[in-house]
Design an enzyme around this catalytic site. Structure first.
Site, PDB file in Angstrom:
ATOM      1  N   ARG A  93     -52.509  -5.484 -24.782  1.00 23.67           N
ATOM      2  CA  ARG A  93     -51.683  -4.912 -23.709  1.00 23.67           C
ATOM      3  C   ARG A  93     -52.079  -5.551 -22.394  1.00 23.67           C
ATOM      4  NH1 ARG A  93     -47.482  -1.769 -25.706  1.00 23.67           N
ATOM      5  NH2 ARG A  93     -48.221  -0.806 -27.608  1.00 23.67           N
ATOM      6  N   ASN A 134     -62.070 -10.887 -20.842  1.00 27.58           N
ATOM      7  CA  ASN A 134     -61.117 -11.001 -21.950  1.00 27.58           C
ATOM      8  C   ASN A 134     -61.421 -12.257 -22.749  1.00 27.58           C
ATOM      9  OD1 ASN A 134     -58.732 -10.489 -23.474  1.00 27.58           O
ATOM     10  ND2 ASN A 134     -57.644 -12.032 -22.278  1.00 27.58           N
ATOM     11  N   HIS A 156     -59.433 -15.104 -25.082  1.00 26.09           N
ATOM     12  CA  HIS A 156     -58.080 -15.559 -25.367  1.00 26.09           C
ATOM     13  C   HIS A 156     -58.134 -16.711 -26.378  1.00 26.09           C
ATOM     14  CE1 HIS A 156     -53.854 -16.137 -24.798  1.00 26.09           C
ATOM     15  NE2 HIS A 156     -54.088 -17.436 -24.731  1.00 26.09           N
ATOM     16  N   SER A 186     -61.087 -19.171 -24.997  1.00 29.22           N
ATOM     17  CA  SER A 186     -61.586 -19.039 -23.617  1.00 29.22           C
ATOM     18  C   SER A 186     -61.985 -17.604 -23.352  1.00 29.22           C
ATOM     19  CB  SER A 186     -60.473 -19.387 -22.606  1.00 29.22           C
ATOM     20  OG  SER A 186     -59.869 -20.628 -22.894  1.00 29.22           O
ATOM     21  N   ASP A 233     -53.525 -13.798 -18.452  1.00 30.67           N
ATOM     22  CA  ASP A 233     -54.525 -14.776 -18.906  1.00 30.67           C
ATOM     23  C   ASP A 233     -54.815 -15.855 -17.858  1.00 30.67           C
ATOM     24  OD1 ASP A 233     -54.592 -13.450 -21.436  1.00 30.67           O
ATOM     25  OD2 ASP A 233     -52.808 -14.534 -22.049  1.00 30.67           O
TER      26      ASP A 233
HETATM   27  C1  GAR Z   1     -58.667 -12.812 -31.267  1.00 28.80           C
HETATM   28  O1  GAR Z   1     -58.278 -14.068 -31.789  1.00 28.80           O
HETATM   29  C2  GAR Z   1     -58.516 -12.794 -29.760  1.00 28.80           C
HETATM   30  O2  GAR Z   1     -58.790 -14.021 -29.152  1.00 28.80           O
HETATM   31  C3  GAR Z   1     -57.042 -12.452 -29.631  1.00 28.80           C
HETATM   32  O3  GAR Z   1     -56.795 -11.500 -30.627  1.00 28.80           O
HETATM   33  C4  GAR Z   1     -57.701 -11.706 -31.718  1.00 28.80           C
HETATM   34  C5  GAR Z   1     -58.415 -10.415 -31.969  1.00 28.80           C
HETATM   35  O4  GAR Z   1     -59.187 -10.471 -33.137  1.00 28.80           O
HETATM   36  N1  GAR Z   1     -56.731 -11.951 -28.336  1.00 28.80           N
HETATM   37  C6  GAR Z   1     -55.565 -12.141 -27.740  1.00 28.80           C
HETATM   38  O5  GAR Z   1     -54.653 -12.774 -28.230  1.00 28.80           O
HETATM   39  C7  GAR Z   1     -55.446 -11.516 -26.361  1.00 28.80           C
HETATM   40  N2  GAR Z   1     -54.249 -11.970 -25.712  1.00 28.80           N
HETATM   41  P1  GAR Z   1     -60.260  -9.346 -33.423  1.00 28.80           P
HETATM   42  O6  GAR Z   1     -59.553  -7.997 -33.258  1.00 28.80           O
HETATM   43  O7  GAR Z   1     -60.663  -9.574 -34.856  1.00 28.80           O
HETATM   44  O8  GAR Z   1     -61.397  -9.506 -32.456  1.00 28.80           O
END
Ligand code: GAR
Length: 267
Positions: A136, A157, A159, A186, A195
């Site tokens: 979100r 965060n 990304h 990142s 982001d």
């Molecule tokens: C990860 O790849 C993270 O970088 C991405 O969601 C995944 C979460 O995996 N985050 C985003 O895309 C944020 N915009 P996880 O729940 O197994 O940590």
């Protein structure tokens, strides 16, 4: 050893990054302790991971808040301290042609959810909030209530792309579909954009001709699990400093940017 920091996390899904941070705290690789885990999604598997480690969890069901506001106008009630004009002026990820009504609906419903998040988080007290797969966008309403001192941001965060390339919800997919030969992840502090905040750390991997979206996600996640705890530990050690820098471009134009400086250890 530095004093242990208190870390809170927000997640939406499987929580493998959350797990990596919790384990790093337990092993002493992060001078910190995870004090709560919140989610916008009641079915997030990461909630279970947190509960297994004895970490308190909570859910603010964004989907249900947004749905209620759509079907019952009396439920569409911004928090008392919400200022629409201020939120519109600060939020930087709306494209110029988004219509005002949609923008208003977005900002109010998100602020409603964010007020609940803030309320849930309040009892814990924390130094750092990590977004670990939290899908979100946070608005200025929330960000300003966490980052009370703008020179010390404290929302991080991760990304799944080498920012500033491929912001948004599918970083690895976008990297793959573009035909990139290198992908990566990142960690950054968040700001009012999508982001766009100052970058703390990045890791890259090669994309081979026989790679698929799934295989690059696997390569990327493995790097995420190393990178995120390392960045959190830099924060815990007080080694992250945001500085405003000004560059003069060839045209004479001045470019101002906030960047993260990593200070040497033991200062
Ligand atoms: C990860 O790849 C993270 O970088 C991405 O969601 C995944 C979460 O995996 N985050 C985003 O895309 C944020 N915009 P996880 O729940 O197994 O940590």
């Amino acid at each position: 050893m530095s004093k242990k920091i208190r870390i809170g996390a927000l997640i939406s899904g499987s929580g493998t990054n959350l797990q990596a941070i919790i384990e790093s705290c337990e092993k002493g690789k992060i001078d910190g302790q995870m004090v709560f885990v919140g989610s916008d999604n009641p079915d997030a598997a990461g909630l279970e991971r947190a509960a297994k480690c004895g970490i308190p969890t909570f859910v603010v069901n964004y989907k249900s808040i947004i749905h209620q506001c759509k079907i019952a106008s009396e439920k569409f009630l911004p928090p008392e301290d919400f200022d629409l004009a201020e939120a519109v002026s600060k939020q930087s990820f709306f494209v110029a042609d988004t219509d005002a009504e949609k923008t208003h609906f977005f900002l109010v419903t998100r602020a409603m959810a964010e007020a609940e998040l803030l309320n849930e988080m309040k009892p814990y007290g924390f130094d750092l909030l990590v977004l670990a797969g939290f899908m979100r966008n946070l608005t200025p309403y929330f960000i300003d209530r966490i980052n009370l001192d703008r020179s010390h941001p404290r929302i991080m965060n991760i990304h799944p792309a080498l920012l500033p390339a491929f912001p948004g919800v599918d970083g690895y997919g976008d990297t793959f579909r573009y035909g990139c030969k290198v992908g990566g992840c990142s960690v950054h502090f968040i700001d009012y954009g999508e982001d766009t905040g100052p970058i703390i750390g990045q890791r890259a991997f090669q994309i081979q001709p026989d790679d698929t979206i799934d295989s690059i996600k696997k390569k990327g996640l493995r790097l995420e699990w190393e990178l995120y705890p390392e960045c959190v530990q830099l924060f815990a050690q007080g080694r992250l400093k945001t500085v405003k820098v000004t560059y003069t471009l060839g045209s004479g134009k001045q470019l101002e940017r906030t960047i993260v400086k990593i200070l040497p250890p033991g200062r």
